[in-house]
Design a protein around this motif. Structure first.
Motif, PDB file in Angstrom:
ATOM      1  N   ARG A   1       0.828  -1.208   0.000  1.00 52.28           N
ATOM      2  CA  ARG A   1       0.000   0.000   0.000  1.00 52.28           C
ATOM      3  C   ARG A   1       0.868   1.265   0.000  1.00 52.28           C
ATOM      4  N   VAL A   2       1.918   1.283   0.826  1.00 51.40           N
ATOM      5  CA  VAL A   2       2.797   2.450   0.891  1.00 51.40           C
ATOM      6  C   VAL A   2       3.495   2.667  -0.450  1.00 51.40           C
TER       7      VAL A   2
ATOM      8  N   ILE B   1       4.402   5.841  -4.990  1.00 48.76           N
ATOM      9  CA  ILE B   1       5.049   5.780  -6.309  1.00 48.76           C
ATOM     10  C   ILE B   1       4.028   5.827  -7.436  1.00 48.76           C
ATOM     11  N   LEU B   2       3.084   4.910  -7.423  1.00 53.46           N
ATOM     12  CA  LEU B   2       2.135   4.818  -8.531  1.00 53.46           C
ATOM     13  C   LEU B   2       1.056   5.891  -8.492  1.00 53.46           C
TER      14      LEU B   2
ATOM     15  N   GLU C   1       5.205  13.383  -9.036  1.00 57.66           N
ATOM     16  CA  GLU C   1       6.264  13.430  -8.031  1.00 57.66           C
ATOM     17  C   GLU C   1       7.364  12.429  -8.384  1.00 57.66           C
ATOM     18  N   THR C   2       6.968  11.270  -8.875  1.00 56.60           N
ATOM     19  CA  THR C   2       7.948  10.266  -9.281  1.00 56.60           C
ATOM     20  C   THR C   2       8.751  10.755 -10.486  1.00 56.60           C
TER      21      THR C   2
END
Length: 155
Positions: A71-72, A77-78, A83-84
């Motif tokens: 979940r984190v 990320i996804l 932001e990634t």
């Protein structure tokens, strides 16, 4: 307690940095038959080890739950693609820098490399003053002058 930890941390950092440079220099200048390893492969393996260490730390931080880890990672990320993507440029430059470090160590002796590599501190400080309007204290400027003098003496 904290003073001792500070000096122990400094000693470990100095040992790690020095041993890394000497090991990299030795491995790149070793006179043996056959091809040497690719520096790009070494950089990729080092980055993969860092990713694995980070994932283990996030796993530990999420109370050793694979579901919470998933979940984190998904949320950070996804679910945040912009932001990634913002991290892509610095990470690409960092990868290029690490590859160039191997080239530099293949062509310079370890002492010259180590002192010249410290110029990144000077350039970072100068850019932060000129571009970000950061103010440096007297001891910081004195440290930069001493660093610049040391680099000039080595060169």
């Amino acid at each position: 307690m904290f003073a001792n930890l500070k000096y122990v941390s400094l000693g470990i950092l100095v040992f790690q940095t020095t041993s890394l440079v000497l090991t990299m220099r030795y491995s790149r200048t070793l006179k043996e038959e056959g091809p040497r390893y690719l520096s790009s492969t070494a950089v990729v393996v080092a980055e993969l080890l860092k990713i694995m260490a980070c994932i283990l730390l996030v796993y530990k931080d999420s109370k050793c739950s694979l579901r919470a880890l998933n979940r984190v990672l998904h949320d950070e990320i996804l679910n945040k693609p912009m932001e990634t993507l913002k991290l892509a440029i610095p990470s690409g430059i960092y990868t290029l820098q690490n590859n160039l470090l191997y080239v530099a160590l293949s062509n310079l002796d370890a002492a010259t490399y180590q002192v010249t590599y410290q110029l990144k501190i000077l350039t970072t400080a100068l850019f932060s003053v000129s571009m970000l309007s950061k103010k440096l204290g007297v001891y910081q400027w004195l440290s930069l002058v001493i660093l610049m003098t040391g680099v000039a003496f080595v060169q």
